[in-house]
Scaffold this motif. Structure first.
Motif, PDB file in Angstrom:
ATOM      1  N   TYR B 215       0.845  -1.196   0.000  1.00  0.00           N
ATOM      2  CA  TYR B 215       0.000   0.000   0.000  1.00  0.00           C
ATOM      3  C   TYR B 215       0.879   1.244   0.000  1.00  0.00           C
ATOM      4  O   TYR B 215       2.037   1.179   0.424  1.00  0.00           O
ATOM      5  N   PRO B 216       0.319   2.362  -0.446  1.00  0.00           N
ATOM      6  CA  PRO B 216       1.152   3.577  -0.522  1.00  0.00           C
ATOM      7  C   PRO B 216       1.871   3.917   0.779  1.00  0.00           C
ATOM      8  O   PRO B 216       2.984   4.439   0.750  1.00  0.00           O
ATOM      9  N   ARG B 217       1.255   3.568   1.914  1.00  0.00           N
ATOM     10  CA  ARG B 217       1.890   3.908   3.173  1.00  0.00           C
ATOM     11  C   ARG B 217       3.252   3.223   3.356  1.00  0.00           C
ATOM     12  O   ARG B 217       4.078   3.680   4.146  1.00  0.00           O
ATOM     13  N   GLN B 218       3.463   2.155   2.618  1.00  0.00           N
ATOM     14  CA  GLN B 218       4.744   1.454   2.751  1.00  0.00           C
ATOM     15  C   GLN B 218       5.923   2.390   2.465  1.00  0.00           C
ATOM     16  O   GLN B 218       6.951   2.328   3.120  1.00  0.00           O
ATOM     17  N   HIS B 219       5.716   3.294   1.481  1.00  0.00           N
ATOM     18  CA  HIS B 219       6.802   4.222   1.142  1.00  0.00           C
ATOM     19  C   HIS B 219       7.041   5.197   2.273  1.00  0.00           C
ATOM     20  O   HIS B 219       8.160   5.538   2.606  1.00  0.00           O
ATOM     21  N   LEU B 220       5.931   5.619   2.868  1.00  0.00           N
ATOM     22  CA  LEU B 220       6.013   6.538   3.996  1.00  0.00           C
ATOM     23  C   LEU B 220       6.845   5.930   5.113  1.00  0.00           C
ATOM     24  O   LEU B 220       7.630   6.588   5.775  1.00  0.00           O
ATOM     25  N   ARG B 221       6.667   4.626   5.321  1.00  0.00           N
ATOM     26  CA  ARG B 221       7.364   3.947   6.403  1.00  0.00           C
ATOM     27  C   ARG B 221       8.759   3.487   5.978  1.00  0.00           C
ATOM     28  O   ARG B 221       9.486   2.900   6.761  1.00  0.00           O
ATOM     29  N   ARG B 222       9.052   3.689   4.702  1.00  0.00           N
ATOM     30  CA  ARG B 222      10.373   3.322   4.161  1.00  0.00           C
ATOM     31  C   ARG B 222      10.727   1.869   4.430  1.00  0.00           C
ATOM     32  O   ARG B 222      11.856   1.526   4.741  1.00  0.00           O
ATOM     33  N   TYR B 223       9.742   1.019   4.320  1.00  0.00           N
ATOM     34  CA  TYR B 223      10.025  -0.402   4.488  1.00  0.00           C
ATOM     35  C   TYR B 223      10.290  -1.002   3.118  1.00  0.00           C
ATOM     36  O   TYR B 223       9.481  -0.868   2.203  1.00  0.00           O
ATOM     37  N   LYS B 224      11.434  -1.664   2.980  1.00  0.00           N
ATOM     38  CA  LYS B 224      11.829  -2.093   1.651  1.00  0.00           C
ATOM     39  C   LYS B 224      11.796  -3.598   1.467  1.00  0.00           C
ATOM     40  O   LYS B 224      12.510  -4.141   0.665  1.00  0.00           O
ATOM     41  N   GLY B 225      11.037  -4.280   2.250  1.00  0.00           N
ATOM     42  CA  GLY B 225      10.970  -5.734   2.080  1.00  0.00           C
ATOM     43  C   GLY B 225      10.004  -6.087   0.968  1.00  0.00           C
ATOM     44  O   GLY B 225      10.093  -5.602  -0.150  1.00  0.00           O
ATOM     45  N   ILE B 226       9.079  -6.935   1.343  1.00  0.00           N
ATOM     46  CA  ILE B 226       8.077  -7.408   0.403  1.00  0.00           C
ATOM     47  C   ILE B 226       7.126  -6.287   0.019  1.00  0.00           C
ATOM     48  O   ILE B 226       6.763  -5.466   0.845  1.00  0.00           O
ATOM     49  N   SER B 227       6.741  -6.268  -1.268  1.00  0.00           N
ATOM     50  CA  SER B 227       5.799  -5.215  -1.637  1.00  0.00           C
ATOM     51  C   SER B 227       4.484  -5.782  -2.170  1.00  0.00           C
ATOM     52  O   SER B 227       3.723  -5.077  -2.794  1.00  0.00           O
ATOM     53  N   THR B 228       4.228  -7.054  -1.911  1.00  0.00           N
ATOM     54  CA  THR B 228       2.910  -7.569  -2.295  1.00  0.00           C
ATOM     55  C   THR B 228       1.945  -7.371  -1.129  1.00  0.00           C
ATOM     56  O   THR B 228       2.341  -7.393   0.029  1.00  0.00           O
ATOM     57  N   ARG B 229       0.697  -7.191  -1.493  1.00  0.00           N
ATOM     58  CA  ARG B 229      -0.311  -7.003  -0.453  1.00  0.00           C
ATOM     59  C   ARG B 229      -0.631  -8.329   0.198  1.00  0.00           C
ATOM     60  O   ARG B 229      -0.657  -9.362  -0.453  1.00  0.00           O
ATOM     61  N   MET B 230      -0.849  -8.270   1.493  1.00  0.00           N
ATOM     62  CA  MET B 230      -1.182  -9.500   2.210  1.00  0.00           C
ATOM     63  C   MET B 230      -2.642  -9.463   2.612  1.00  0.00           C
ATOM     64  O   MET B 230      -3.129  -8.439   3.075  1.00  0.00           O
ATOM     65  N   THR B 231      -3.292 -10.586   2.449  1.00  0.00           N
ATOM     66  CA  THR B 231      -4.678 -10.632   2.912  1.00  0.00           C
ATOM     67  C   THR B 231      -4.670 -10.636   4.432  1.00  0.00           C
ATOM     68  O   THR B 231      -3.742 -11.141   5.054  1.00  0.00           O
ATOM     69  N   VAL B 232      -5.699 -10.070   5.013  1.00  0.00           N
ATOM     70  CA  VAL B 232      -5.851 -10.119   6.462  1.00  0.00           C
ATOM     71  C   VAL B 232      -7.321 -10.420   6.741  1.00  0.00           C
ATOM     72  O   VAL B 232      -8.143 -10.335   5.841  1.00  0.00           O
TER      73      VAL B 232
END
Lengths: 844, 331
Positions: B215-232
């Motif tokens: 999700y776009p917030r991933q960039h905000l958090r600067r997390y560079k691991g997996i970039s696929t969305r996970m179901t929850v």
């Protein structure tokens, strides 16, 4: 004064005034007293000293942390009285003790802590009897212990070199406060008892009963300081234990506020700082080694005192005692809530503004904690009832409205949730989540499509402001259009809505290309409009984004079946089933495909397998199912967890899948009638949620259909009967009965069943088609044509209906029209899936 | 992975194997003192390809199966990290190596759904009712209860709700995945008081990452691991929030509040009312605790202070166990 009071009556009166803190009456009473006997002079000094000290403290209340007063003229007077009383030594021992305690208190007020401690050690507080002494003395003893604790805290330890001494000192201080608190509670209970007894005895005389007793600084310190020190020392178990001791004592009017605060604080600790494994219940001893305590100071304090008399605690045979931290927190919060509601300040006039805000804040903390506790245990129905009571505070308070709406939604009370969400939108028009939640409800069980469209438009109209939710907005409006297209009874309308839906899904997909739902719904919409290759493209895209999405896999299988690749479709379904072994819609599709690819025997095996799965899923004896709620609907809502895992849409028609306006009405009728039927014949196995029973009925109907295909009417009848036992008035059951009758060659009976089915669900296309054909056989062409034309209006992609219509038209000699129908049928058949695409649920 | 860490882990593996039955509980009590073991085990779990992963998972399962509380808590310490490892592998559709983690997770689940005699466990929860006397109140003094339909229906009844029995699971499927994981989080939450700071940190990270990856917030958090969305699932998020709430109040306020924000963000996108409800309530109650008035609380006792006490205690409690592993680096 009309008449002098007799000695004993006078003493009683003095005692009462001292208990009730009516110090202004004391001087007059002392005057009467000394007029009687010379030896009463010392007692008079004591009483005057006490009255003046108390008056002084009332007028100059002590504040925590304030520096000592030093010598004040009024206090000098007090000292004179007390010294006079003590010095002559004529007082009875009881009164001597009282005078010493008052002297110690005076020393504390003046800041001479060491002297105060000295006084207390001379009095021997621990030996003073708690039973049989007048009520006021309990208060004096309680105050004395608290004051002693305060003094001990102020005076530095004698030899600070030994840390042991510190621990001992801490222990001594805490014991003082705890004793003080216990005796204070006892005192307040006794006062209340005396007051209520007095009320009964002196009923005509309006006593000062209504006057609220105040705790005062010393008693409050006694009740509040012990747990503060426990927590400061990292001894959480003792702190919690102390809270519980105070709360278990029977409530008095004066302790209500204190109880409310402590109840809330204890609830906070239970919810924020404890877990099931570190919990011990209020009637147990705390564990020896608890992770809750600071390991470095483990075991510094244990309760080691006993009192000859303790405050009364709640008791009885069937007392509820919580067994888990969330249970206890919930009990405490419910008690706090009832108090918060009782003391609520709701007035909006400016003078009450501060009080109102305070009252609102304290209530909303309680409601927040209730939400945390109930949410943890999934008790959303109860939560929605609690939050409903919060609504009296909620005028223009967004948080309370929003929480109430969410709780209604979580409890499955959709219609009310939508109404409350509307108010939330009014209070916070910029938040795109709220209208989206409303759309989700509207296109779900409510099927309020027009309303849903309005909410979805709000999000779309926010434009850029909705940021990440913009794509969701388009998705929402696309779904609304898509569902409206399914509902529309005019072909023109259908096409228009389909076009709009397609546009919206395309927009959503381009705005959020990584959202598999956008790609999926775009694919589904393309499939519904029979653009099979395009749909395949998008469903692949959706699967790339979310490889195990059940609906995408299902759609892929249906698309392959539309291209007549039945074996591939079956492979996909089997692959999907390996990830979703208990998904009944997939299994229904599997039955259909197996009948085609592998013959009916295989399909029957799958039906049997479904029955086994059904049994293992729903036959688990979960005691919550029985005895919960009274109506069937209650129970259906009660088991939302199972509803969520099962993707079969509620009240759906097994053929058209998604909720159709008329079929929904039919389902309601179905439900209501079955309920009546089952109440008549009590043997019907209808406990538990509604949904599993509908699934079971569908499994039987599928089995019946397979038997029909095998030409076995007896078995088909037996299966249909199983379904009929569950839902005797279901149009699906009636339709199947008609099919069986047809198979037996019994056209009249079949016609009767079909007509009954249509009277319940007038737009059930398959029934319409079969009835049309029978009418055709009976040579009633125009009626047949009418019914088939209606059927085509309802579902313009049903190729067998077009075909039947063609036959009827041909029989009437209308060859041109018939040809056109046949061509349409042929064309549609080429892209027709094994089951309608709309069997896949559409939801946000 | 350094040779030293490897040595520590190998030693730990060997020690337990040779341990006589009678010494298990005294061994369990000493586990806490092995300062370099826990960080080394985190490394093994994070590096999915380590040869040690399989024996480590096996031993953690043996710990759990022993029934000894200390050993069970030790295994639970790693649950958030194991969940993350499992979920990230699953979402990447990388069939590698998650086998032994899967087996461990399923093993713990299958142990937890039965009682000691192997019977299916049914968890019960009594919903207290003010219309029944309790250790803290007497119904007559509560005054007039609101006379709602619900209040009447439940009058005098203490309602008990049950969860379970749960089905044994041999394998993970997309359908049962979150039922199993939610149940595991429930077990973790039941032992929160025994969890250490690194474990709580790892829980917060699990919460953040599961919710924002892809999700776009991933960039905000600067997390560079997996970039696929996970179901929850909604229930999974509610259980996550419960653990995060504890972390937030017990020494992990930064990571905890960040994780809470991330879960709320995702709950909004998924339009899940349940986690939104609980998450909003937590946010508002923490906020309110600071602002709380002193009307009901006497001057001695400014409201909300014990939250600080808890924090205080927790910080001291968790500090000496072992040095903070460098969880921050990955962010």
């Amino acid at each position: 004064m009309t008449a002098r009071k007799s000695g004993s009556r006078l003493e009683t009166e003095i005692e009462r005034c001292r208990s009730e803190g009516q110090w202004d009456k004391i001087p007059e009473l002392v005057r009467q007293l000394s007029a009687k006997l010379i030896s009463n002079d010392d007692l008079g000094e004591l009483l005057l000293g006490e009255a003046k000290l108390q008056q002084y403290l009332k007028e100059n209340p002590i504040k925590q942390g304030a520096s000592p007063r030093g010598i004040r003229p009024k206090l000098v007077e007090v000292r004179k009285h007390l010294t006079a009383a003590l010095d002559r030594g004529n007082l009875k021992p009881d009164y001597m003790q009282e005078a010493s305690m008052l002297m110690a208190k005076l020393c504390y007020v003046e800041g001479d802590y060491q002297e105060a401690i000295g006084q207390y050690s001379r009095v021997g507080l621990d030996d003073m009897p708690l039973a049989g002494s007048p009520v006021y003395r309990l208060s004096m003893i309680a105050e004395a212990y608290a004051t002693k604790g305060l003094c001990l805290e102020k005076v530095p330890t004698v030899s600070p070199s030994l840390s042991n001494r510190n621990a001992d000192r801490d222990q001594e201080i805490i014991t003082c406060y705890e004793k003080s608190g216990d005796i204070a509670l006892l005192y307040l209970q006794e006062v209340e008892k005396a007051l209520s007894a007095g009320m009964q005895n002196r009923s005509p005389k309006p006593g000062p009963v209504a006057q609220e007793q105040e705790l005062g600084y010393f008693l409050e310190t006694g009740l509040q300081r012990a747990h503060v020190i426990h927590f400061k020392n990292g001894n959480l178990t003792r702190g919690v234990g102390r809270f519980r001791e105070i709360l278990r004592a029977v409530e008095t009017r004066t302790t209500q506020n204190l109880r409310m605060t402590i109840a809330r604080q204890l609830a906070e600790i239970l919810l924020r700082g404890m877990c099931e494994q570190s919990y011990w219940n209020p009637l147990e001893d705390p564990p020896h080694h608890s992770p809750l305590n600071d390991p470095l100071r483990q075991g510094t304090y244990t309760k080691d005192y006993s009192l000859s008399r303790r405050p009364r605690v709640y008791s009885g045979e069937t007392l509820f005692c919580p067994q888990e931290n969330t249970e206890e927190a919930l009990l405490l919060l419910l008690i706090s809530e009832s108090m918060a509601n009782r003391d609520a300040v709701l007035s909006r006039i400016p003078e009450h503004n501060n009080d109102r805000i305070i009252s609102l804040q304290s209530a909303s903390v309680v409601y927040d904690l209730l939400t945390i506790a109930l949410g943890r245990r999934g008790q959303y129905e109860m939560l929605s009832e609690c939050l409903e009571r919060a609504m009296k505070f909620a005028f223009e308070e967004f948080h309370l409205w929003y929480q109430f709406a969410l709780s209604l939604m979580a409890a499955g009370k959709s219609a009310r949730a939508v109404k409350v969400l509307k108010e939330c939108i009014r209070l916070k028009p910029d938040d795109p989540t709220i209208p989206l939640l409303a759309v989700k409800l509207c296109i779900g069980t409510l099927h309020w499509l027009e309303e849903g469209e309005r909410f979805a438009k709000m999000v779309v109209d926010m434009g850029e402001k909705a940021s990440e939710f913009r794509a969701k907005g388009y998705l929402a409006i696309g779904l609304v259009y898509s569902l409206r297209a399914t509902d529309a009874s005019l072909r023109g309308m259908q096409e228009e809505y389909q076009k709009k839906a397609l546009g919206a899904f395309q927009r959503a997909q381009s705005l959020s290309p990584t959202d598999h739902l956008a790609a999926f719904y775009l694919a589904l919409q393309l499939a519904v409009s029979r653009q099979i290759p395009e749909a395949l493209g998008y469903v692949r895209q959706s699967l790339q984004l979310q490889g195990d999405d059940v609906h995408s896999l299902h759609l892929l299988a249906l698309l392959l079946s539309a291209q007549k690749h039945y074996h591939d479709a079956l492979n996909i379904i089997e692959m999907a089933l390996s990830e979703y072994p208990e998904n009944f819609i997939l299994l229904f599709t599997k039955v259909k495909l197996e009948t085609l690819c592998r013959g009916p025997e295989e399909a029957l095996l799958t039906c049997k397998h479904m029955l086994q799965i059904w049994k293992s899923c729903y036959n688990l004896t979960n005691p919550s199912d029985s005895g919960r709620g009274s109506s069937l609907l209650d129970r259906a809502i009660a088991d939302r967890r199972q509803l969520n895992t099962m993707t079969l849409p509620d009240f759906s028609d097994p053929e058209t899948g998604s909720v159709h306006a008329t079929s929904m009405a039919a389902s309601r009728v179905e439900q209501a009638l079955s309920e009546v039927a089952s109440s008549l014949q009590s043997s019907a196995p209808k406990q538990g949620p509604l949904h599993p029973w509908m699934t079971l009925a569908q499994i039987w109907l599928h089995a019946a259909e397979v038997y029909m295909g095998m030409g076995k009417p007896t078995e088909a009848t037996a299966c249909t009967q199983e379904a009929a036992n569950l839902f005797p008035m279901s149009h699906n059951v009636l339709f199947m009965k008609g099919q069986v009758a047809e198979l037996r060659g019994n056209m009249d009976e079949a016609k009767r069943w079909y007509e009954e089915a249509l009277s319940i669900s007038p737009t059930h296309v398959k029934t319409m088609q079969r009835l049309g054909l029978i009418l055709h056989q009976l040579q009633r062409f125009s009626l047949a044509e009418k019914i088939l034309r209606d059927a085509v209006q309802v579902n313009s992609t049903a190729h067998d209906v077009w075909n039947s219509l063609g036959e009827v038209l041909q029989a009437q000699g209308n060859d041109d029209a018939a040809t056109e129908c046949f061509l349409t049928a042929l064309e549609l058949e080429a892209s027709s899936p094994i089951l309608p695409f709309t069997i896949i649920p559409r939801a946000l | 992975m350094f040779a030293m860490d490897q040595g520590v882990v190998e030693e730990w593996l060997a020690e337990f194997k040779t341990l006589p039955e009678a010494a298990v509980s005294s061994y369990a009590a000493t586990l806490k003192e092995k300062a370099s073991l826990v960080p080394a085990l985190y490394k093994v779990i994070r590096e999915n390809y380590s040869d040690l992963l399989e024996p480590v998972c096996h031993q953690l399962f043996e710990f759990y199966r022993s029934g000894e509380p200390h050993l069970q808590h030790f295994t639970l310490l790693f649950l958030p990290e194991l969940l993350w490892s499992y979920l990230s592998v699953t979402s990447g559709r990388d069939p590698h190596c998650s086998g032994c983690i899967e087996a461990l997770l399923l093993g713990v689940y299958n142990l937890e759904i039965v009682d000691r005699d192997g019977q299916s466990k049914v968890l019960s929860f009594t919903v207290p009712s003010l219309s029944k006397p309790s250790v803290y109140h007497e119904p007559s003094t509560i005054g007039s209860l609101a006379l709602t339909e619900g209040a009447l229906a439940n009058h005098g009844l203490s309602r008990v709700v049950y969860s379970g029995p749960h089905l044994q699971r041999e394998t993970f499927t997309a359908q049962n995945r979150f039922q199993v994981l939610t149940f595991l989080l429930l077990c973790y939450n039941a032992a929160l008081s025994y969890m250490t700071s690194p474990s709580l940190q790892s829980l917060c990270q699990l919460g953040s990452r599961v919710c924002i990856c892809g999700y776009p917030r991933q960039h905000l958090r600067r997390y560079k691991g997996i970039s696929t969305r996970m179901t929850v699932s909604s229930d999974f998020l509610v259980q996550l929030i419960t653990g995060i709430h504890y972390a937030l109040c017990n020494g992990e306020s930064d990571l905890g509040s960040r994780a809470l924000e991330d879960v709320l963000y995702r709950a909004q996108l998924e339009l899940y009312p349940e986690p939104l409800l609980v998450g909003n309530a937590i946010k508002s109650s923490l906020h309110g605790a600071v602002l709380k008035s002193n009307k009901e609380g006497p001057a001695l006792h400014p409201g909300g202070h014990h939250a600080h006490f808890l924090t205080h205690i927790a910080q001291r409690r968790h500090q000496p166990v072992h040095p903070r592993p460098s969880l921050e680096e990955t962010w």
